[in-house]
Write an enzyme that holds these catalytic residues in place. Structure first.
Site, short mmCIF file in Angstrom:
data_model
loop_
_atom_site.label_atom_id
_atom_site.label_comp_id
_atom_site.label_asym_id
_atom_site.label_seq_id
_atom_site.Cartn_x
_atom_site.Cartn_y
_atom_site.Cartn_z
N ARG A 148 -10.14 -8.34 9.63
CA ARG A 148 -10.01 -9.45 8.63
C ARG A 148 -10.69 -10.55 8.89
NH1 ARG A 148 -3.81 -8.01 8.52
NH2 ARG A 148 -3.85 -6.24 6.95
N CYS A 166 -11.05 -12.21 17.53
CA CYS A 166 -11.73 -11.07 18.05
C CYS A 166 -12.96 -10.75 17.14
CB CYS A 166 -10.55 -9.99 17.78
SG CYS A 166 -9.18 -10.29 18.37
N ARG A 179 0.84 -1.17 -0.14
CA ARG A 179 0.08 0.15 0.05
C ARG A 179 0.89 1.10 -0.15
NH1 ARG A 179 -4.85 -1.12 2.10
NH2 ARG A 179 -3.93 -2.25 4.01
N TYR A 180 1.91 1.10 0.78
CA TYR A 180 2.80 2.43 0.81
C TYR A 180 4.23 2.05 0.19
CZ TYR A 180 -0.28 3.08 4.86
OH TYR A 180 -1.34 3.39 5.74
N ASP A 209 -8.36 3.75 9.32
CA ASP A 209 -7.86 3.22 7.83
C ASP A 209 -8.96 3.87 6.92
OD1 ASP A 209 -5.45 1.40 7.24
OD2 ASP A 209 -5.81 0.69 9.10
N CYS A 248 -12.76 -7.90 14.45
CA CYS A 248 -11.61 -8.17 13.44
C CYS A 248 -11.78 -7.72 11.97
CB CYS A 248 -11.12 -9.64 13.34
SG CYS A 248 -9.85 -10.03 12.23
N ASP A 308 -12.81 -0.54 12.18
CA ASP A 308 -13.04 -0.38 10.71
C ASP A 308 -14.25 -0.93 10.63
OD1 ASP A 308 -10.49 0.32 9.92
OD2 ASP A 308 -9.54 -1.76 10.78
N LYS A 357 -3.63 4.84 6.17
CA LYS A 357 -4.02 5.34 7.49
C LYS A 357 -4.05 6.94 7.39
CE LYS A 357 -2.32 1.72 10.31
NZ LYS A 357 -2.27 0.64 9.22
N CYS A 385 -5.32 -17.57 14.06
CA CYS A 385 -4.86 -16.72 15.22
C CYS A 385 -5.15 -17.59 16.49
CB CYS A 385 -5.84 -15.44 15.37
SG CYS A 385 -5.79 -14.29 13.72
N ARG A 387 7.16 0.01 2.53
CA ARG A 387 6.82 -1.26 3.31
C ARG A 387 5.61 -2.16 2.72
NH1 ARG A 387 5.21 3.38 5.13
NH2 ARG A 387 3.08 3.77 6.13
S1 SF4 Z 1 -7.80 -8.69 15.08
FE1 SF4 Z 1 -8.10 -10.49 13.82
S2 SF4 Z 1 -6.17 -10.86 12.96
FE2 SF4 Z 1 -5.87 -9.76 14.88
S3 SF4 Z 1 -5.65 -11.41 16.58
FE3 SF4 Z 1 -7.64 -10.75 16.29
S4 SF4 Z 1 -8.89 -12.02 14.92
FE4 SF4 Z 1 -6.57 -12.30 14.39
#
Ligand code: SF4
Length: 363
Positions: free
Chosen positions: A118, A113, A96-97, A316, A116, A279, A323, A109, A100
């Site tokens: 993603r 979460c 994206r940048y 973001d 999340c 997000d 960002k 994971c 990096r």
């Molecule tokens: S935010 Fe998403 S990618 Fe990060 S630890 Fe939690 S579930 Fe995994």
């Protein structure tokens, strides 16, 4: 506080297990089953031990125990909320940048979460890791783009890999002359601190590149004594640590919780880095705040805690535009420089108490 989950228990992945361990009332089981059909669940014993199953508003439970609200999608929410796909030249890489890249090695994971960004890409049932061929193609991409100074290992959580595999990857990256920094984004030191073994720490250090680790935590209780010890093992090895947090309704959207979180980071030798505005991931509206609330919290933090404890509040921009800092502004113009009279530009500036001053001052 939950009294039942022993630390040596396995990670909880089924709604019925969450009920059985008294982390959630049985009356919510049907809702949890519906959410589990769409999104992954994982609650490690360390995280389960932090949850007060008797508190319906427990800030740890809100982050990891599914809610029926996750099945409610709001306008603007998007399975790829920060536009990774638009910037992915080869599988596993997001460029994206200019200087990096993100290198997404695994899609699993230690915990999942509920907010999340993603969430549509991680968890069981998704591809767990890059194939060997995709891994080599991603390395070739990094090798052939000399402007790439920093590689950010993310996912999923790169510390789900074995120390042996991580050491190979770190070696491969450090062998690329223009790659000077390898940053790993992880929740493992908090969610499963026992994974931060001496072997893991050794694997993370490599000649030829500097390792940085960004640790994700959102509430001060996540920095348990075990988590603090895991962070200390990394810091003692000379690995610089920074934090990443997400501003979450009911978790850290009050001044005391946010202040305690930032102080805890600094006590653990973790420099507060980013506080992300939530997000627009599908089914996460119930955990998002407004940007105005975030700005107010940041303004308050500046008045109360050391500069070491100040994260940058960032958004973001949807669509993959990167960002942008969205914290409050402390500076405004009174007037611009007047070319005819040569009057200086003057500003209003707000101090940490909220009082307004002129710069340059009037004498
Ligand atoms: S935010 Fe998403 S990618 Fe990060 S630890 Fe939690 S579930 Fe995994």
């Amino acid at each position: 506080m939950n009294r039942i989950v022993p630390k040596l228990a396995p990670t909880l992945r089924q709604p019925a297990e969450l009920v059985e361990r008294c982390l959630v009332p049985a009356s919510r089981l049907a809702d949890l089953e519906r959410v589990a059909a769409r999104y992954a669940i994982a609650v490690t014993p360390d995280i389960a031990a932090l949850i007060d199953g008797d508190d319906p508003d427990d800030p740890i439970a809100l982050q990891f125990i599914p809610s029926a609200d996750e099945l409610v999608e709001k306008p603007g929410e998007n399975p790829d909320p920060i536009g990774d796909d638009a910037h992915s030249p080869v599988p596993g890489i997001v460029h994206r940048y200019p200087d990096r890249v993100l290198f997404k090695l695994v899609h699993v994971c230690a915990v999942y979460c509920r907010f999340c960004f993603r969430r549509e890409m991680v968890g069981p049932g998704k591809a767990t890791a890059l194939s060997d061929a995709a891994y080599r193609a991603a390395l070739d991409y990094i090798r052939s783009h000399r402007q790439i100074w920093e590689v950010i290992l993310t996912g999923g959580d790169p510390l789900m890999l074995s120390p042996r595999r991580l050491a190979e990857i770190m070696g491969d990256l450090a062998a690329i002359e223009h790659v000077k920094i390898v940053r790993l984004h992880t929740r493992v030191p908090v969610a499963d601190p026992a994974r931060i073994t001496p072997e893991m720490v050794t694997a993370l250090r490599v000649d030829g590149a500097t390792t940085w680790i960004a640790i994700h935590a959102n509430h001060p209780r996540e920095l348990s004594s075990e988590a603090r010890a895991a962070c200390a093992r990394l810091a003692d090895a000379g690995i610089p640590l920074v934090s990443q947090s997400v501003l979450l309704r009911g978790v850290n959207d009050d001044a005391a919780a946010l202040e305690a979180l930032m102080r805890a980071f600094v006590e653990c030798r973790i420099k507060p880095y980013y506080l992300h505005h939530g997000d627009l991931a599908p089914g996460t509206a119930h955990l998002r705040t407004t940007i105005e609330q975030g700005q107010e919290l940041i303004r308050g933090l500046r008045g109360r805690v050391s500069g070491l404890c100040q994260p940058e509040y960032v958004l973001d921009i949807p669509g993959g535009h990167g960002k942008a800092p969205v914290g409050p502004s402390y500076l405004s113009h009174v007037n611009s420089r007047d070319r005819e009279t040569d009057a200086e530009t003057r500003y209003r500036i707000v101090d940490y108490c909220g009082d307004v001053h002129l710069y340059p001052p009037e004498f």
